[in-house]
Write an enzyme that holds these catalytic residues in place. Structure first.
Site, short mmCIF file in Angstrom:
data_model
loop_
_atom_site.label_atom_id
_atom_site.label_comp_id
_atom_site.label_asym_id
_atom_site.label_seq_id
_atom_site.Cartn_x
_atom_site.Cartn_y
_atom_site.Cartn_z
N GLU A 17 -3.12 13.15 -0.02
CA GLU A 17 -4.24 12.75 0.69
C GLU A 17 -5.02 14.01 1.26
OE1 GLU A 17 -3.50 9.20 3.62
OE2 GLU A 17 -4.56 8.49 1.68
N HIS A 70 0.74 -1.14 -0.13
CA HIS A 70 -0.13 0.03 0.01
C HIS A 70 0.87 1.12 -0.03
CE1 HIS A 70 -3.36 -2.63 0.65
NE2 HIS A 70 -3.00 -3.03 1.75
N HIS A 120 5.80 6.99 6.23
CA HIS A 120 5.43 6.34 4.61
C HIS A 120 4.84 7.49 3.98
CE1 HIS A 120 1.70 6.28 7.25
NE2 HIS A 120 0.99 6.81 5.92
N HIS A 158 4.15 11.10 5.89
CA HIS A 158 3.29 10.82 6.96
C HIS A 158 4.36 10.21 8.11
CE1 HIS A 158 -0.88 10.88 5.04
NE2 HIS A 158 -0.64 11.90 5.23
C1 SG7 Z 1 0.00 3.03 5.38
O1 SG7 Z 1 -0.77 3.91 5.90
C2 SG7 Z 1 0.94 2.28 6.41
C3 SG7 Z 1 -0.04 1.80 7.68
C4 SG7 Z 1 -0.54 2.95 8.07
C5 SG7 Z 1 -1.58 3.57 7.21
O2 SG7 Z 1 -0.79 2.12 4.29
O3 SG7 Z 1 1.89 2.86 6.67
O4 SG7 Z 1 0.83 1.25 8.59
C6 SG7 Z 1 1.26 -0.02 8.74
C7 SG7 Z 1 2.05 -0.45 9.87
O5 SG7 Z 1 0.85 -0.62 7.87
O6 SG7 Z 1 -1.38 2.41 9.19
C8 SG7 Z 1 -1.47 2.20 11.74
C9 SG7 Z 1 -0.80 2.92 10.67
O7 SG7 Z 1 0.15 3.32 10.85
C10 SG7 Z 1 -2.41 4.35 7.43
O8 SG7 Z 1 -1.45 5.51 8.14
S1 SG7 Z 1 -2.08 7.06 8.02
O9 SG7 Z 1 -3.39 7.24 8.50
O10 SG7 Z 1 -0.91 7.84 8.46
N1 SG7 Z 1 -2.01 7.15 6.33
ZN ZN Z 2 -0.44 7.99 5.50
#
Ligand code: SG7
Ligand code: ZN
Length: 258
Positions: free
Chosen positions: A107, A64, A95, A120
């Site tokens: 976003e 993702h 990320h 982020h």
């Molecule tokens: C990304 O965004 C990943 C997720 C993250 C999600 O897909 O970095 O992290 C993991 C560990 O898979 O979810 C709980 C979390 O950090 C949503 O994050 S965001 O709201 O900052 N975009």
């Molecule tokens: Zn994010």
């Protein structure tokens, strides 16, 4: 703990993840003339550990996004506090969100304008046991977001990361990288002000547990850096990994400056 979801079918996320249809969802559009000024007397946002080199660092393509994480001695782990936050929030991972061309990718939007890249930095509140526990509380996470637009100035942190992107072109690939302090991203922490609001994770399960802090200052990303992100293959042949903006539902967005 892999969540499976498709960015092309985000309207269907609530079928499997009901909170995705909640009333404090992220991202949102920021209208600067709607933004309220901060209440006086708030302590400024502060941080430590960002200048400390981790002992190990890795990047992962989780299908993702590309996610950067590090291991620091406990006292050096990057941490933020103050501003709209109560208590200490420790960094979990960094990320990015992008799209197939420069017309979209971020976003959050500002006056309905999208940016090619959004970074982020996900932090979790240390008074909770761990990040999974923190995600169950409405103040469990603090996410700092930077919008980036294309310019000629390379970002040293992005350059260090993308040098190894060829090892994580496919979902579930991971590689260690040479550790570097996060100050290489040139994140002069929100010194020119930031806007904050209460929201959610922007991916399923969309927990409504995030306090968002978005830099008012737009950062630079080069065309080469954008190309490197776009070469990473995501799940479901997704060419973008941003969620569309969600209704504010009466939430206020507050402008903070130190
Ligand atoms: C990304 O965004 C990943 C997720 C993250 C999600 O897909 O970095 O992290 C993991 C560990 O898979 O979810 C709980 C979390 O950090 C949503 O994050 S965001 O709201 O900052 N975009
Ligand atoms: Zn994010």
């Amino acid at each position: 703990r892999g969540q499976h979801f498709d960015y092309k079918k985000s309207d269907e996320w609530p079928n499997e993840y009901p909170i995705c249809a909640g009333d404090r969802q992220s991202p949102v559009n920021i209208e600067l003339h709607h933004v309220r000024s901060m209440e006086p007397g708030r302590p400024p946002l502060g941080r430590f550990g960002y200048d400390k080199k981790p002992t190990r660092m890795k990047i992962v393509n989780n299908g993702h996004t590309v996610q950067l994480s590090g291991e620091w001695p406990a006292k050096d782990t990057p941490t933020i506090y103050g501003g709209p936050l109560t208590g200490l929030y420790e960094l979990a991972q960094i990320h990015f969100h992008w799209g197939p061309d420069n017309t979209a990718g971020s976003e959050h939007t500002v006056a309905n304008q999208s940016f090619p890249l959004e970074m982020h930095l996900v932090h979790w509140k240390k008074s909770y046991e761990n990040i999974s526990e923190a995600m169950l509380h409405d103040d469990g996470l603090a996410v700092i977001g930077y919008l980036m637009s294309v310019d000629k100035n390379p970002n040293t942190g992005l350059e260090r990361m993308r040098a190894s992107f060829n090892k994580i072109l496919r979902p579930q690939q991971t590689t260690e990288i040479e550790p570097f302090p996060l100050t290489l991203f040139d994140l002069d922490l929100l010194k020119e002000g930031y806007v904050t609001y209460v929201g959610s994770l922007t991916t399923p399960p969309c927990n409504e547990s995030a306090i968002w802090l978005l830099s008012v200052r737009i950062k630079d990303v080069t065309m080469d850096e954008m190309d490197s992100f776009r070469k990473l293959r995501m799940e479901n042949h997704n060419e973008h990994n941003y969620r569309r903006v969600q209704p504010l539902n009466g939430r206020s967005i507050t402008y903070y400056y130190d």
